[in-house]
Design a protein around this motif. Structure first.
Motif, short mmCIF file in Angstrom:
data_model
loop_
_atom_site.label_atom_id
_atom_site.label_comp_id
_atom_site.label_asym_id
_atom_site.label_seq_id
_atom_site.Cartn_x
_atom_site.Cartn_y
_atom_site.Cartn_z
N GLU A 154 58.62 38.47 6.69
CA GLU A 154 59.28 37.30 6.12
C GLU A 154 59.19 36.08 7.03
O GLU A 154 59.24 34.94 6.57
N ASN A 155 59.04 36.30 8.34
CA ASN A 155 58.96 35.20 9.29
C ASN A 155 57.52 34.81 9.63
O ASN A 155 57.31 33.97 10.52
N SER A 156 56.56 35.37 8.93
CA SER A 156 55.14 35.02 9.09
C SER A 156 54.68 35.09 10.54
O SER A 156 54.24 34.10 11.14
N ARG A 157 54.78 36.29 11.13
CA ARG A 157 54.32 36.54 12.49
C ARG A 157 52.90 37.10 12.45
O ARG A 157 52.38 37.43 11.38
N ILE A 158 52.28 37.27 13.62
CA ILE A 158 50.91 37.78 13.70
C ILE A 158 50.90 39.15 14.36
O ILE A 158 51.52 39.36 15.40
N ALA A 159 50.19 40.09 13.73
CA ALA A 159 49.94 41.40 14.31
C ALA A 159 48.44 41.66 14.27
O ALA A 159 47.72 41.09 13.45
N TYR A 160 47.97 42.54 15.15
CA TYR A 160 46.54 42.83 15.19
C TYR A 160 46.31 44.25 15.68
O TYR A 160 47.18 44.88 16.30
N CYS A 161 45.12 44.76 15.41
CA CYS A 161 44.68 46.04 15.97
C CYS A 161 43.19 45.94 16.24
O CYS A 161 42.45 45.29 15.50
N ARG A 162 42.75 46.54 17.33
CA ARG A 162 41.33 46.64 17.64
C ARG A 162 40.78 47.92 17.02
O ARG A 162 41.52 48.86 16.73
N ASN A 163 39.49 47.95 16.82
CA ASN A 163 38.86 49.16 16.29
C ASN A 163 39.18 50.35 17.21
O ASN A 163 38.94 50.31 18.41
N GLY A 164 39.77 51.38 16.64
CA GLY A 164 40.14 52.57 17.41
C GLY A 164 41.59 52.61 17.85
O GLY A 164 42.06 53.65 18.32
N ASP A 165 42.33 51.50 17.69
CA ASP A 165 43.75 51.49 18.05
C ASP A 165 44.53 52.41 17.12
O ASP A 165 44.17 52.60 15.95
N ASN A 166 45.65 52.93 17.63
CA ASN A 166 46.51 53.80 16.83
C ASN A 166 47.74 53.09 16.28
O ASN A 166 48.52 53.68 15.54
N GLU A 167 47.92 51.84 16.68
CA GLU A 167 49.08 51.10 16.21
C GLU A 167 48.77 49.61 16.17
O GLU A 167 47.80 49.14 16.77
N TRP A 168 49.62 48.89 15.46
CA TRP A 168 49.52 47.45 15.38
C TRP A 168 50.30 46.82 16.53
O TRP A 168 51.38 47.30 16.89
N ASP A 189 54.73 35.36 21.83
CA ASP A 189 54.60 34.05 22.45
C ASP A 189 55.95 33.40 22.71
O ASP A 189 56.04 32.26 23.14
N GLY A 190 57.03 34.14 22.42
CA GLY A 190 58.36 33.59 22.65
C GLY A 190 58.77 32.53 21.66
O GLY A 190 59.81 31.89 21.80
N ASP A 191 57.97 32.32 20.64
CA ASP A 191 58.25 31.29 19.64
C ASP A 191 58.54 31.97 18.31
O ASP A 191 57.76 32.80 17.86
N SER A 192 59.65 31.64 17.70
CA SER A 192 60.05 32.30 16.46
C SER A 192 59.58 31.56 15.23
O SER A 192 59.88 31.96 14.11
N ASP A 193 58.86 30.46 15.41
CA ASP A 193 58.40 29.69 14.25
C ASP A 193 57.27 30.43 13.54
O ASP A 193 56.47 31.13 14.16
N PRO A 194 57.17 30.25 12.22
CA PRO A 194 56.14 30.97 11.46
C PRO A 194 54.73 30.41 11.70
O PRO A 194 54.57 29.26 12.12
N TYR A 195 53.75 31.23 11.41
CA TYR A 195 52.35 30.81 11.45
C TYR A 195 51.88 30.53 10.03
O TYR A 195 52.23 31.23 9.08
N LEU A 227 40.72 34.52 18.38
CA LEU A 227 41.59 34.38 17.24
C LEU A 227 42.25 33.00 17.31
O LEU A 227 42.86 32.65 18.32
N TYR A 228 42.13 32.24 16.23
CA TYR A 228 42.74 30.92 16.12
C TYR A 228 43.95 31.03 15.20
O TYR A 228 43.88 31.68 14.15
N ALA A 229 45.04 30.40 15.58
CA ALA A 229 46.26 30.44 14.77
C ALA A 229 46.80 29.03 14.58
O ALA A 229 46.81 28.22 15.51
N LEU A 230 47.25 28.75 13.37
CA LEU A 230 47.86 27.46 13.05
C LEU A 230 49.37 27.65 13.04
O LEU A 230 49.91 28.39 12.22
N GLY A 231 50.05 27.00 14.00
CA GLY A 231 51.47 27.23 14.18
C GLY A 231 52.33 26.00 13.95
O GLY A 231 51.99 25.11 13.16
N LYS A 232 53.44 25.94 14.66
CA LYS A 232 54.44 24.89 14.51
C LYS A 232 53.82 23.50 14.66
O LYS A 232 53.03 23.27 15.56
N ASN A 233 54.22 22.59 13.75
CA ASN A 233 53.70 21.22 13.77
C ASN A 233 52.18 21.19 13.71
O ASN A 233 51.54 20.31 14.28
#
Length: 383
Positions: free
Chosen positions: A145-159, A164-170, A182-188
Motif C-alpha cells: 500500500e505504501n509503494s515500496r521497492i523489493a527485489y531478488c537476484r536470480n537464485g535468491d530464496n527471498e525478496w 533508504d530510511g524514507d517512507s515516501d512512495p515510489y 535500477l532507477y527509481a522515481l521517488g519523492k518530488n
C-alpha cells in the motif's frame, strides 16, 4: 530498457476468451498462447520485461514465463516479501482459505473463490536483463500500500527490501541494459540509482530534483477532481538521458472527448445509462539535466518512440521503414485503481500519442469493452 534495435513490439491481448499476440498491422503474430505448466489463464500479469512475462499464479506465487518457448522460472515465495509476516491456510467450504498477516499488524482473509492478486499489491514489476541470455539478472517490484521497492537476484530464496530510511512512495522503477542499475522515481520526482547486483550494494546516487516548472504551471489545467496523473521513468544509458513522463487520464470522458464530473455523467441531459469511462487525454515529457538537476520540457522525441503501461518502460529507436511512428508514445491501460470498478469497461485505455500535434489515436480497431486481463506490451529482443 535502452535504445533498441529490437523487433517490433507485440501487444499481448485477451479478447473473448482468446489470448494472442497482435502486431501493429492488427494481425495475430501467434494465433493462441498455449498453457504453461502453471495455468496461464488463471495467472495475473504484473509486468513484462525483456521478452518475458512476470506473473502471479492463482495463489499469488510469483514466476517468470517466456511466452514464445514456454520457459518458466520460479521466483521466491510470497511469504518472503518484506511486508508479510505469515500466510496460513485452512479448508473452508470445500476450498483453501488464506489468512495473510502483514507487518503493519493488518490481517486479511481470502476465501477460496476470491481473487488473490491484491495479496501482494504489486503495482510494477521489471527485469534487469533477459533471463534467456543473462545468468545474472534481478527482478524488482513496487509493492504494498505504501509503494515500496523489493527485489531478488536470480537464485535468491527471498525478496529483499530497499532500505533508504524514507517512507515516501515510489512512482516507477526501470532498468537500463548497459549499466545493470535500477532507477527509481521517488519523492518530488527525484531519481535514485541503485546497484543491486551484488550483496551489500546501496544507493549509488540520489539526484534530488523538483517538479518541473511546466508541470506546476499546468496543474490548473488538469485538476485532480477531473484527471488522474501517472508518472513514468525511462532511463537511456547510451545517450545518458533520463526521461520523466506524465500521463493525464480523464476520470470520466464522454464519447465526444469531453472530460466531465461523475455527477454530470449521471445528469438527465445525457442518454441513460451513459458510459463515461476513464481515458488518456495527454502526455508531457521531460528530460533530466544532470548538471542543474532540473527537468526540462521535451517538445520532440525525434526518432524515438516510447512504450508505456504495465510493461517495463521502453524507448525505441525508430527506423525509416518501421511500422512504429517516431516522436510518439504507445500506451496501454495501467489504471489499476479503477480497472475493475465497472463491468462495461476496464483495460480499454490504449492508443498512440503524437508529441507533434498532441493527439491521441487508436492503433487497434477495438470497440469500448471490458478487456481483462489488460493488454501488455511485449518487446521481442534481437538475438
Amino acid at each position: 530498457m535502452d535504445f533498441q534495435e529490437a523487433k517490433s513490439p507485440l501487444l499481448l491481448l485477451s479478447v473473448e476468451e482468446e489470448t494472442c499476440f497482435v502486431s501493429f498491422n492488427g494481425e495475430k503474430a501467434v494465433p493462441k498462447l498455449k498453457n504453461s505448466p502453471k495455468d496461464f489463464k488463471s495467472s495475473m500479469r504484473i509486468g513484462s520485461s525483456h521478452g518475458w512475462l512476470i506473473l502471479l499464479d492463482e495463489t499469488s506465487e510469483p514466476y517468470l514465463l517466456n511466452p514464445f518457448n514456454q520457459s518458466q522460472i520460479q521466483l521466491p515465495e510470497k511469504i518472503t516479501f518484506p511486508h508479510i509476516n505469515r500466510v496460513t491456510s485452512k479448508c473452508w467450504r470445500g476450498g483453501e482459505c488464506l489468512c495473510v498477516e502483514y507487518t503493519s499488524g493488518f490481517t486479511r482473509w481470502f476465501d477460496p473463490t476470491e481473487d488473490k492478486s491484491p495479496l501482494l499489491s504489486i503495482k510494477k514489476a521489471i527485469l534487469s536483463a533477459n533471463p534467456s541470455t543473462h545468468k545474472d539478472f534481478l527482478v524488482a517490484v513496487i509493492y504494498g500500500e505504501n509503494s515500496r521497492i523489493a527485489y531478488c537476484r536470480n537464485g535468491d530464496n527471498e525478496w529483499s527490501a530497499i532500505q533508504d530510511g524514507d517512507s515516501d512512495p515510489y512512482y516507477d522503477i526501470a532498468c537500463s541494459d548497459d549499466d545493470d542499475l535500477l532507477y527509481a522515481l521517488g519523492k518530488n520526482v527525484s531519481v535514485e540509482i541503485w546497484d543491486l547486483m551484488f550483496p551489500g550494494s546501496s544507493t549509488l546516487k540520489k539526484m534530488g530534483t523538483l517538479y518541473p516548472r511546466m508541470f506546476l504551471e499546468t496543474m490548473k489545467d488538469y485538476p485532480g477532481t477531473l484527471y488522474a496523473r501517472k508518472f513514468y521513468l525511462v532511463p537511456c544509458a547510451k545517450s545518458g538521458q533520463i526521461f520523466f513522463v506524465v500521463r493525464y487520464v480523464g476520470e470520466f470522458v464522454t464519447s465526444d472527448g469531453k472530460v466531465v464530473y461523475d455527477a454530470e455523467a449521471d445528469d438527465d441531459q445525457y442518454p441513460h445509462p451513459m458510459v463515461c469511462p476513464y481515458k488518456t487525454i495527454n502526455f508531457h515529457v521531460y528530460c533530466l539535466d544532470t548538471t542543474t538537476l532540473t527537468w526540462k520540457a521535451v517538445k520532440s522525441l525525434n526518432n524515438l518512440a516510447l512504450f508505456l503501461g504495465g510493461n517495463h518502460s521502453v524507448s525505441m529507436l525508430v527506423s525509416d521503414d518501421s511500422e512504429v511512428k517516431a516522436d510518439s508514445i504507445y500506451f496501454t491501460d495501467d489504471y489499476w485503481e479503477r480497472m475493475d470498478e465497472d463491468y462495461l469497461y476496464g483495460g480499454h485505455d490504449m492508443g498512440v500519442f503524437s508529441l507533434k500535434d498532441e493527439s491521441v489515436k487508436q492503433f487497434l480497431n477495438i470497440d469500448l469493452q471490458k478487456i481483462k486481463p489488460p493488454p501488455f506490451w511485449l518487446i521481442r529482443e534481437s538475438s
